[in-house]
Each structure stands twice: as structure tokens, then as C-alpha cells.
Scaffold this motif. Structure first.
Motif, PDB file in Angstrom:
ATOM      1  N   UNK A 131       0.868  -1.230   0.174  1.00  0.00           N
ATOM      2  CA  UNK A 131       0.057  -0.032  -0.032  1.00  0.00           C
ATOM      3  C   UNK A 131       0.817   1.264   0.078  1.00  0.00           C
ATOM      4  N   UNK A 132       1.226   1.988  -1.108  1.00  0.00           N
ATOM      5  CA  UNK A 132       1.639   3.234  -1.219  1.00  0.00           C
ATOM      6  C   UNK A 132       1.673   4.210  -0.143  1.00  0.00           C
ATOM      7  N   UNK A 133       0.271   4.540   0.447  1.00  0.00           N
ATOM      8  CA  UNK A 133       0.152   5.490   1.267  1.00  0.00           C
ATOM      9  C   UNK A 133       0.552   4.962   2.748  1.00  0.00           C
ATOM     10  N   UNK A 134       0.136   3.832   3.111  1.00  0.00           N
ATOM     11  CA  UNK A 134       0.684   3.258   4.341  1.00  0.00           C
ATOM     12  C   UNK A 134       2.106   2.975   4.372  1.00  0.00           C
ATOM     13  N   UNK A 135       2.739   2.645   3.470  1.00  0.00           N
ATOM     14  CA  UNK A 135       4.147   2.512   3.254  1.00  0.00           C
ATOM     15  C   UNK A 135       4.782   3.796   3.609  1.00  0.00           C
ATOM     16  N   UNK A 136       4.555   4.781   3.267  1.00  0.00           N
ATOM     17  CA  UNK A 136       5.024   6.230   3.451  1.00  0.00           C
ATOM     18  C   UNK A 136       4.830   6.646   4.939  1.00  0.00           C
ATOM     19  N   UNK A 137       3.734   6.354   5.370  1.00  0.00           N
ATOM     20  CA  UNK A 137       3.330   6.683   6.848  1.00  0.00           C
ATOM     21  C   UNK A 137       4.164   5.806   7.705  1.00  0.00           C
ATOM     22  N   UNK A 138       4.491   4.554   7.288  1.00  0.00           N
ATOM     23  CA  UNK A 138       5.440   3.337   7.906  1.00  0.00           C
ATOM     24  C   UNK A 138       6.882   3.874   8.099  1.00  0.00           C
ATOM     25  N   UNK A 139       7.558   4.710   7.258  1.00  0.00           N
ATOM     26  CA  UNK A 139       8.637   5.051   7.307  1.00  0.00           C
ATOM     27  C   UNK A 139       9.169   5.910   8.473  1.00  0.00           C
ATOM     28  N   UNK A 140       8.146   6.386   9.106  1.00  0.00           N
ATOM     29  CA  UNK A 140       8.523   7.016  10.284  1.00  0.00           C
ATOM     30  C   UNK A 140       9.160   6.107  11.564  1.00  0.00           C
ATOM     31  N   UNK A 141       8.212   4.842  11.599  1.00  0.00           N
ATOM     32  CA  UNK A 141       8.676   3.958  12.398  1.00  0.00           C
ATOM     33  C   UNK A 141      10.002   3.031  12.313  1.00  0.00           C
ATOM     34  N   UNK A 142      10.424   3.089  10.833  1.00  0.00           N
ATOM     35  CA  UNK A 142      11.697   2.699  10.409  1.00  0.00           C
ATOM     36  C   UNK A 142      12.708   3.525  10.868  1.00  0.00           C
ATOM     37  N   UNK A 143      12.550   5.038  10.605  1.00  0.00           N
ATOM     38  CA  UNK A 143      13.631   5.697  11.212  1.00  0.00           C
ATOM     39  C   UNK A 143      13.660   5.526  12.506  1.00  0.00           C
ATOM     40  N   UNK A 144      12.518   5.579  13.256  1.00  0.00           N
ATOM     41  CA  UNK A 144      12.717   5.417  14.692  1.00  0.00           C
ATOM     42  C   UNK A 144      13.429   4.305  15.171  1.00  0.00           C
ATOM     43  N   UNK A 145      13.266   3.073  14.616  1.00  0.00           N
ATOM     44  CA  UNK A 145      13.905   1.904  14.835  1.00  0.00           C
ATOM     45  C   UNK A 145      15.678   2.040  14.342  1.00  0.00           C
ATOM     46  N   UNK A 146      16.047   2.930  13.600  1.00  0.00           N
ATOM     47  CA  UNK A 146      17.342   3.290  13.086  1.00  0.00           C
ATOM     48  C   UNK A 146      17.873   4.112  14.178  1.00  0.00           C
ATOM     49  N   UNK A 147      17.136   5.038  14.653  1.00  0.00           N
ATOM     50  CA  UNK A 147      17.711   5.904  15.740  1.00  0.00           C
ATOM     51  C   UNK A 147      17.984   5.249  17.029  1.00  0.00           C
ATOM     52  N   UNK A 148      17.446   4.009  17.316  1.00  0.00           N
ATOM     53  CA  UNK A 148      17.759   3.112  18.291  1.00  0.00           C
ATOM     54  C   UNK A 148      19.226   2.261  18.034  1.00  0.00           C
ATOM     55  N   UNK A 149      18.850   1.925  16.808  1.00  0.00           N
ATOM     56  CA  UNK A 149      20.361   1.132  16.509  1.00  0.00           C
ATOM     57  C   UNK A 149      21.424   2.099  16.333  1.00  0.00           C
ATOM     58  N   UNK A 150      21.409   3.395  16.148  1.00  0.00           N
ATOM     59  CA  UNK A 150      22.516   4.414  16.166  1.00  0.00           C
ATOM     60  C   UNK A 150      23.023   4.610  17.626  1.00  0.00           C
ATOM     61  N   UNK A 151      22.289   3.988  18.458  1.00  0.00           N
ATOM     62  CA  UNK A 151      22.840   4.184  19.971  1.00  0.00           C
ATOM     63  C   UNK A 151      23.088   2.926  20.658  1.00  0.00           C
ATOM     64  N   UNK A 152      23.232   2.004  19.835  1.00  0.00           N
ATOM     65  CA  UNK A 152      23.344   0.532  20.305  1.00  0.00           C
ATOM     66  C   UNK A 152      24.817   0.516  20.654  1.00  0.00           C
ATOM     67  N   UNK A 153      25.357  -0.533  21.427  1.00  0.00           N
ATOM     68  CA  UNK A 153      26.889  -0.592  21.718  1.00  0.00           C
ATOM     69  C   UNK A 153      27.532  -0.894  20.318  1.00  0.00           C
ATOM     70  N   UNK A 154      28.687  -0.529  20.125  1.00  0.00           N
ATOM     71  CA  UNK A 154      29.603  -0.619  19.229  1.00  0.00           C
ATOM     72  C   UNK A 154      29.847  -1.943  18.881  1.00  0.00           C
TER      73      UNK A 154
END
Length: 297
Positions: free
Chosen positions: A76-99
């Protein structure tokens, strides 16, 4: 340096992103149990469960973050675009994970939204994709993969029962249309009619992440006959403790060595909250770790 490390995941304890019940155990207790059992890492689970930033690093206390689920509605193109916010939030957590070394950096696991009420197409009624829908679906998977890479993380797409990428044929089509690596899940592939050992060999140049779980086709068959959904399959034990289902676990470990796989293998035994006691879940995951240790991992 050891090239394969073994992790576990909150879903093995009934803690997962789509659950609608409170976690059956605290994150601290889960992390302690996995560390005691000899695991080197853990998957993220729902954002916030393990903490974020400095709290995440402190809680892991030596464990590494192996990956984390990001569910996106590629159909679903519309729902996919909305979901990218959650993807970015997950990547934010990864960025702070232990090296971690590059091959052990956390992998964004690109989950494929589907309907949990429809699964196991070989004997059931999972949706599948019409031929005309594949290009758009694959293009959105590619967008998500590229977004992860822009943030410095290499993603892996997770095929899954009850979704549009379930069977070996579905996986083949996705691999043809994208350059995304694959999170090969032995249990989901087994219950979708595939052979995980053969798949590891055939897709060896695209396998970037591995989830090891066992599967019980008898429980699957009864679940289909009863008309229950995917969550109930999990609750009934469709994903069995390692060695109690039909997965050729020695074959999987042997082929991981043959293909020179490097990175995480994450043991999962998907279950629902409250179906098994916390104590049993802890014991199961310790036993699962020992199964792989006996095979050299």
C-alpha cells in the motif's frame, strides 16, 4: 575472530511488536537470562522495551544488539510512506546501540505486513501478490533498504507466513526485483513448504541475516483445519523448541559453514504472552542455545 555469533529475541518470550498484551517479564530479567545461557546478543523487540540511548547500552550490559523488526506495508503506497517514520525510529535506536564489528552490527529486519488470519499458502490461503503488483511492491522494499543504508545499516528482508512474501517462489521473485539481502527464517520457510537447507545454499549470496527456529507441520495442519490465525499457531507451539520439530538443524549449521556465512544467527521460538510460564521460556531458550553449542556454534 568468530564469524558467527548467536542471539535470541524477545518474541521467544511472548514479547513482540504486534502483541496486544503487557510483557510477561521485564527486559532486565530477559537480558540476564539470555546472558546466563551464553547468548552474545538480543534482538530489539518493541521500541522502548529494552530502552533507548544510554539506557539501552546499560541494560544490555555486554550483550550486543543483533537486529530489530521494522514492519512496513509495502503493498500500500500510502501506508508504506506512513510507516517510514517507524523505520526511522528503529534506526535511531540502532545508532545508539553498543559498538560492534561490522559483521555484527544490528540489522534492520524489514518485516512484510500481511494478514495474520491468512497464512501457509501450501495448505491455506495466504494472499500472495498479483503479477501486476510485484513491481510496485518491490520498489517500496528497495526504498526502505536504501533508507537503511543511508543511515549506515545494511537491512535484510524477512519472508513470513501470512504475508505477500511467504513461499520460496515469493522469495525468489523479491530477490530478482531488488538488491536487498535476505533474513532467512528457517521456521517460516519450513512451514511455508520450503527446505531451509536447500534455501541457504541456493540463496547463499543474498543471505545477510539468519533466524533459526523449528517448525511443527502437524500443529500447522491442525491450525489450518481449525481455521485459526497465525498468532494462534504461535500460541499452540507451531514454532517448536529446537530439535522437537522437523527442521534439519545439523544440516542448517553445516551449510552455514559451507557458504562461509558471517554474522548473527538469532534463535527464535515465537510464542504468545501467557501460553507458557516465564520459567519455561527461560529454560527453553537455554536448551535451544545448548543445541547450537553442541553443533559447534
Amino acid at each position: 575472530m568468530r564469524v558467527i555469533r548467536v542471539a535470541n529475541a524477545p518474541v521467544s518470550f511472548g514479547v513482540f511488536e504486534l502483541a496486544d498484551a503487557p510483557p510477561p517479564l521485564t527486559a532486565d530479567r530477559m537480558v540476564r537470562a539470555l546472558a546466563d545461557a551464553g547468548y552474545a546478543g538480543i534482538d530489539l523487540g518493541p521500541i522502548g522495551y529494552l530502552g533507548t540511548g544510554a539506557d539501552l547500552v546499560k541494560r544490555l550490559d555486554g550483550l550486543l544488539l543483533a537486529g530489530g523488526w521494522a514492519d512496513l506495508r509495502y503493498s500500500d503506497p500510502v501506508e508504506f510512506e506512513k510507516g517510514l517514520v517507524a523505520l526511522e525510529a528503529t534506526l535511531d535506536v540502532f545508532a545508539a546501540a553498543p559498538a560492534a564489528p561490522e559483521h555484527l552490527a544490528p540489522r534492520p529486519t524489514l518485516g512484510c505486513s500481511g494478514s495474520p488470519a491468512r497464512f501457509a499458502r501450501p495448505g491455506g490461503n495466504a494472499p500472495g501478490l498479483a503479477a501486476a503488483d510485484w513491481p510496485g511492491y518491490a520498489s517500496r522494499v528497495q526504498i526502505a533498504a536504501d533508507r537503511c543504508r543511508e543511515r549506515g545499516f545494511e537491512p535484510a528482508f524477512h519472508h513470513h507466513l501470512g504475508t505477500y512474501v511467504e513461499t520460496p517462489e515469493d522469495v525468489e521473485r523479491l530477490l530478482e526485483l531488488t538488491d536487498v539481502q535476505l533474513c532467512l527464517d528457517t521456521g517460516h520457510l519450513l512451514l511455508a513448504g520450503g527446505d531451509p537447507v536447500t534455501a541457504l545454499r541456493d540463496w547463499s549470496n543474498r543471505v545477510g541475516h539468519v533466524h533459526i527456529k523449528d517448525g511443527d507441520t502437524a500443529i500447522l495442519g491442525q491450525a489450518l483445519a481449525d481455521g485459526v490465525d497465525l498468532r494462534e499457531l504461535m500460541g499452540r507451539g507451531g514454532f517448536a523448541p529446537l530439535g522437537e520439530g522437523e527442521l534439519d538443524l545439523p544440516g542448517v549449521v553445516r551449510v552455514l559453514d559451507e557458504i562461509g556465512y558471517q554474522g548473527w544467527v538469532i534463535i527464535e521460538q515465537d510464542t504468545l504472552p501467557g501460553r507458557r510460564s516465564v520459567e519455561r521460556n527461560i529454560a527453553d531458550q537455554a536448551a535451544n542455545r545448548e543445541k547450537l553449542r553442541e553443533l559447534g556454534l
